[in-house]
Design a protein around this motif. Structure first.
Motif, PDB file in Angstrom:
ATOM      1  N   ARG A 251       0.778  -1.138  -0.046  1.00 17.00           N
ATOM      2  CA  ARG A 251       0.028   0.060   0.036  1.00 17.00           C
ATOM      3  C   ARG A 251       0.810   1.053   0.142  1.00 17.00           C
ATOM      4  NH1 ARG A 251      -3.327  -3.606   2.200  1.00 17.00           N
ATOM      5  NH2 ARG A 251      -5.648  -3.567   1.768  1.00 17.00           N
ATOM      6  N   LEU A 252       1.691   1.512  -0.990  1.00 19.51           N
ATOM      7  CA  LEU A 252       2.566   2.353  -1.173  1.00 19.51           C
ATOM      8  C   LEU A 252       1.771   3.693  -1.750  1.00 19.51           C
ATOM      9  CD1 LEU A 252       5.625   0.711  -2.502  1.00 19.51           C
ATOM     10  CD2 LEU A 252       5.258   1.539  -0.145  1.00 19.51           C
ATOM     11  N   PRO A 253       2.230   5.162  -1.651  1.00 17.96           N
ATOM     12  CA  PRO A 253       1.729   6.004  -2.177  1.00 17.96           C
ATOM     13  C   PRO A 253       1.900   5.889  -3.783  1.00 17.96           C
ATOM     14  CG  PRO A 253       2.827   6.683  -0.367  1.00 17.96           C
ATOM     15  CD  PRO A 253       3.176   5.395  -0.535  1.00 17.96           C
ATOM     16  N   PRO A 254       0.998   6.649  -4.885  1.00 18.02           N
ATOM     17  CA  PRO A 254       1.208   6.272  -6.265  1.00 18.02           C
ATOM     18  C   PRO A 254       2.563   6.664  -6.715  1.00 18.02           C
ATOM     19  CG  PRO A 254      -0.917   6.961  -5.760  1.00 18.02           C
ATOM     20  CD  PRO A 254      -0.374   6.960  -4.373  1.00 18.02           C
ATOM     21  N   PRO A 255       3.244   7.988  -6.213  1.00 19.43           N
ATOM     22  CA  PRO A 255       4.419   8.244  -6.761  1.00 19.43           C
ATOM     23  C   PRO A 255       5.622   7.208  -6.428  1.00 19.43           C
ATOM     24  CG  PRO A 255       3.654   9.961  -5.299  1.00 19.43           C
ATOM     25  CD  PRO A 255       2.768   8.897  -5.323  1.00 19.43           C
ATOM     26  N   VAL A 256       5.575   6.841  -4.951  1.00 19.81           N
ATOM     27  CA  VAL A 256       6.633   5.939  -4.604  1.00 19.81           C
ATOM     28  C   VAL A 256       6.433   4.528  -5.214  1.00 19.81           C
ATOM     29  CG1 VAL A 256       7.211   4.719  -2.480  1.00 19.81           C
ATOM     30  CG2 VAL A 256       6.590   7.158  -2.224  1.00 19.81           C
ATOM     31  N   PHE A 257       5.223   4.144  -5.463  1.00 19.48           N
ATOM     32  CA  PHE A 257       4.989   2.736  -6.016  1.00 19.48           C
ATOM     33  C   PHE A 257       5.352   2.915  -7.541  1.00 19.48           C
ATOM     34  CE2 PHE A 257       2.170   0.034  -8.746  1.00 19.48           C
ATOM     35  CZ  PHE A 257       2.398  -1.049  -8.064  1.00 19.48           C
ATOM     36  N   ALA A 258       5.422   4.179  -8.329  1.00 16.57           N
ATOM     37  CA  ALA A 258       5.976   4.206  -9.652  1.00 16.57           C
ATOM     38  C   ALA A 258       7.415   4.185  -9.564  1.00 16.57           C
ATOM     39  CB  ALA A 258       5.425   5.460 -10.311  1.00 16.57           C
ATOM     40  N   ARG A 259       8.025   4.731  -8.635  1.00 15.56           N
ATOM     41  CA  ARG A 259       9.474   4.710  -8.601  1.00 15.56           C
ATOM     42  C   ARG A 259       9.986   3.447  -8.085  1.00 15.56           C
ATOM     43  NH1 ARG A 259       8.849  10.178  -6.389  1.00 15.56           N
ATOM     44  NH2 ARG A 259       8.751   9.420  -4.242  1.00 15.56           N
ATOM     45  N   LEU A 260       9.139   2.489  -7.104  1.00 11.84           N
ATOM     46  CA  LEU A 260       9.816   1.375  -6.992  1.00 11.84           C
ATOM     47  C   LEU A 260       9.701   0.338  -8.026  1.00 11.84           C
ATOM     48  CD1 LEU A 260      10.434  -0.729  -4.915  1.00 11.84           C
ATOM     49  CD2 LEU A 260       8.116  -1.113  -4.412  1.00 11.84           C
ATOM     50  N   ARG A 261       8.485   0.500  -9.138  1.00  9.80           N
ATOM     51  CA  ARG A 261       8.309  -0.274 -10.322  1.00  9.80           C
ATOM     52  C   ARG A 261       9.557  -0.045 -11.195  1.00  9.80           C
ATOM     53  NH1 ARG A 261       2.732  -0.473 -12.880  1.00  9.80           N
ATOM     54  NH2 ARG A 261       4.044  -1.508 -14.430  1.00  9.80           N
ATOM     55  N   MET A 262       9.953   1.278 -11.337  1.00 11.48           N
ATOM     56  CA  MET A 262      10.980   1.624 -12.330  1.00 11.48           C
ATOM     57  C   MET A 262      12.330   1.115 -11.815  1.00 11.48           C
ATOM     58  SD  MET A 262      10.161   3.365 -14.713  1.00 11.48           S
ATOM     59  CE  MET A 262      11.679   4.318 -15.326  1.00 11.48           C
ATOM     60  N   LEU A 263      12.638   1.232 -10.549  1.00 11.32           N
ATOM     61  CA  LEU A 263      13.929   0.792  -9.749  1.00 11.32           C
ATOM     62  C   LEU A 263      13.837  -0.759  -9.857  1.00 11.32           C
ATOM     63  CD1 LEU A 263      14.206   2.888  -6.585  1.00 11.32           C
ATOM     64  CD2 LEU A 263      15.660   3.015  -8.662  1.00 11.32           C
ATOM     65  N   ALA A 264      12.768  -1.388  -9.472  1.00 12.79           N
ATOM     66  CA  ALA A 264      12.894  -2.918  -9.678  1.00 12.79           C
ATOM     67  C   ALA A 264      13.275  -3.665 -11.000  1.00 12.79           C
ATOM     68  CB  ALA A 264      11.458  -3.386  -9.008  1.00 12.79           C
ATOM     69  N   GLY A 265      12.604  -3.082 -12.062  1.00 11.96           N
ATOM     70  CA  GLY A 265      12.813  -3.509 -13.226  1.00 11.96           C
ATOM     71  C   GLY A 265      12.563  -5.088 -13.367  1.00 11.96           C
ATOM     72  N   SER A 266      13.624  -5.779 -13.934  1.00  9.12           N
ATOM     73  CA  SER A 266      13.435  -7.108 -13.980  1.00  9.12           C
ATOM     74  C   SER A 266      13.202  -7.973 -12.757  1.00  9.12           C
ATOM     75  CB  SER A 266      14.606  -7.711 -14.895  1.00  9.12           C
ATOM     76  OG  SER A 266      15.553  -7.938 -14.065  1.00  9.12           O
ATOM     77  N   LYS A 267      13.318  -7.607 -11.799  1.00  8.47           N
ATOM     78  CA  LYS A 267      13.149  -8.102 -10.348  1.00  8.47           C
ATOM     79  C   LYS A 267      11.405  -8.238 -10.041  1.00  8.47           C
ATOM     80  CE  LYS A 267      17.435  -6.588  -8.179  1.00  8.47           C
ATOM     81  NZ  LYS A 267      17.748  -5.062  -8.162  1.00  8.47           N
ATOM     82  N   LEU A 268      10.796  -7.266 -10.908  1.00 11.52           N
ATOM     83  CA  LEU A 268       9.261  -7.505 -10.657  1.00 11.52           C
ATOM     84  C   LEU A 268       8.619  -8.371 -11.593  1.00 11.52           C
ATOM     85  CD1 LEU A 268       7.321  -6.005  -8.779  1.00 11.52           C
ATOM     86  CD2 LEU A 268       7.146  -4.011 -10.432  1.00 11.52           C
ATOM     87  N   THR A 269       7.756  -9.150 -11.138  1.00 14.41           N
ATOM     88  CA  THR A 269       6.959  -9.851 -12.203  1.00 14.41           C
ATOM     89  C   THR A 269       5.659  -9.192 -12.501  1.00 14.41           C
ATOM     90  OG1 THR A 269       5.676 -10.931 -10.320  1.00 14.41           O
ATOM     91  CG2 THR A 269       7.826 -11.984 -10.881  1.00 14.41           C
ATOM     92  N   ALA A 270       4.957  -9.660 -13.560  1.00 10.66           N
ATOM     93  CA  ALA A 270       3.847  -9.243 -14.065  1.00 10.66           C
ATOM     94  C   ALA A 270       2.784  -9.290 -12.927  1.00 10.66           C
ATOM     95  CB  ALA A 270       3.338  -9.924 -15.238  1.00 10.66           C
ATOM     96  N   ALA A 271       3.019 -10.281 -11.984  1.00 10.96           N
ATOM     97  CA  ALA A 271       1.862 -10.435 -11.078  1.00 10.96           C
ATOM     98  C   ALA A 271       2.246  -9.316  -9.746  1.00 10.96           C
ATOM     99  CB  ALA A 271       1.719 -11.567 -10.449  1.00 10.96           C
TER     100      ALA A 271
END
Length: 138
Positions: A45-65
């Motif tokens: 339950r991260l705030p939207p801007p933090v969530f977006a930055r986390l998705r960018m930083l995670a890159g291939s470590k983040l699955t589609a799910a």
């Protein structure tokens, strides 16, 4: 960043232990020391801007799910690798919470523009003087 989020991330994290690949000889073959940490980032339950930055930083470590997968296999013990994986998770969350500085737009001064145009004119004159030489130029 608050410690509540870190505690929640650690509570949501699922750990799997794998036999580490690469060098290590007999120890690597018989002991599952590699740690794979899985965290569903939607449940944080991260705030939207933090969530977006986390998705960018995670890159291939983040699955589609939306599952963040962090692995650690640097050390010879499960406990050391577990600690390293948790530190990597904390560092990633801290980096996502850090808001990047806004870029200040720069302007070229009038003197700079004139200097650039003068250089372009000089270069154009050099190119204009190239070509066939006519007998009248001798």
């Amino acid at each position: 960043m608050d410690s509540d989020l870190i505690a929640r991330a650690h509570a949501l994290a699922e750990e799997n232990f794998l036999a580490g690949s690469g060098p290590g000889g007999q120890n690597a073959n018989k002991v599952a020391t590699e740690v794979q940490l899985r965290v569903n980032i939607y449940r944080l339950r991260l705030p939207p801007p933090v969530f977006a930055r986390l998705r960018m930083l995670a890159g291939s470590k983040l699955t589609a799910a939306g599952v963040l997968i962090i692995t650690a296999r640097q050390h010879r013990t499960q406990e050391a690798n577990r600690q390293l994986a948790r530190e990597k998770l904390e560092a990633l969350l801290e980096e996502a919470h850090r808001q990047p500085k806004r870029r200040a737009k720069s302007r070229v001064s009038r003197a700079g523009k004139l200097q650039r145009l003068k250089a372009k004119k000089a270069r154009g004159a050099v190119k204009a003087n190239r070509g066939k030489v006519s007998p009248s130029d001798w």
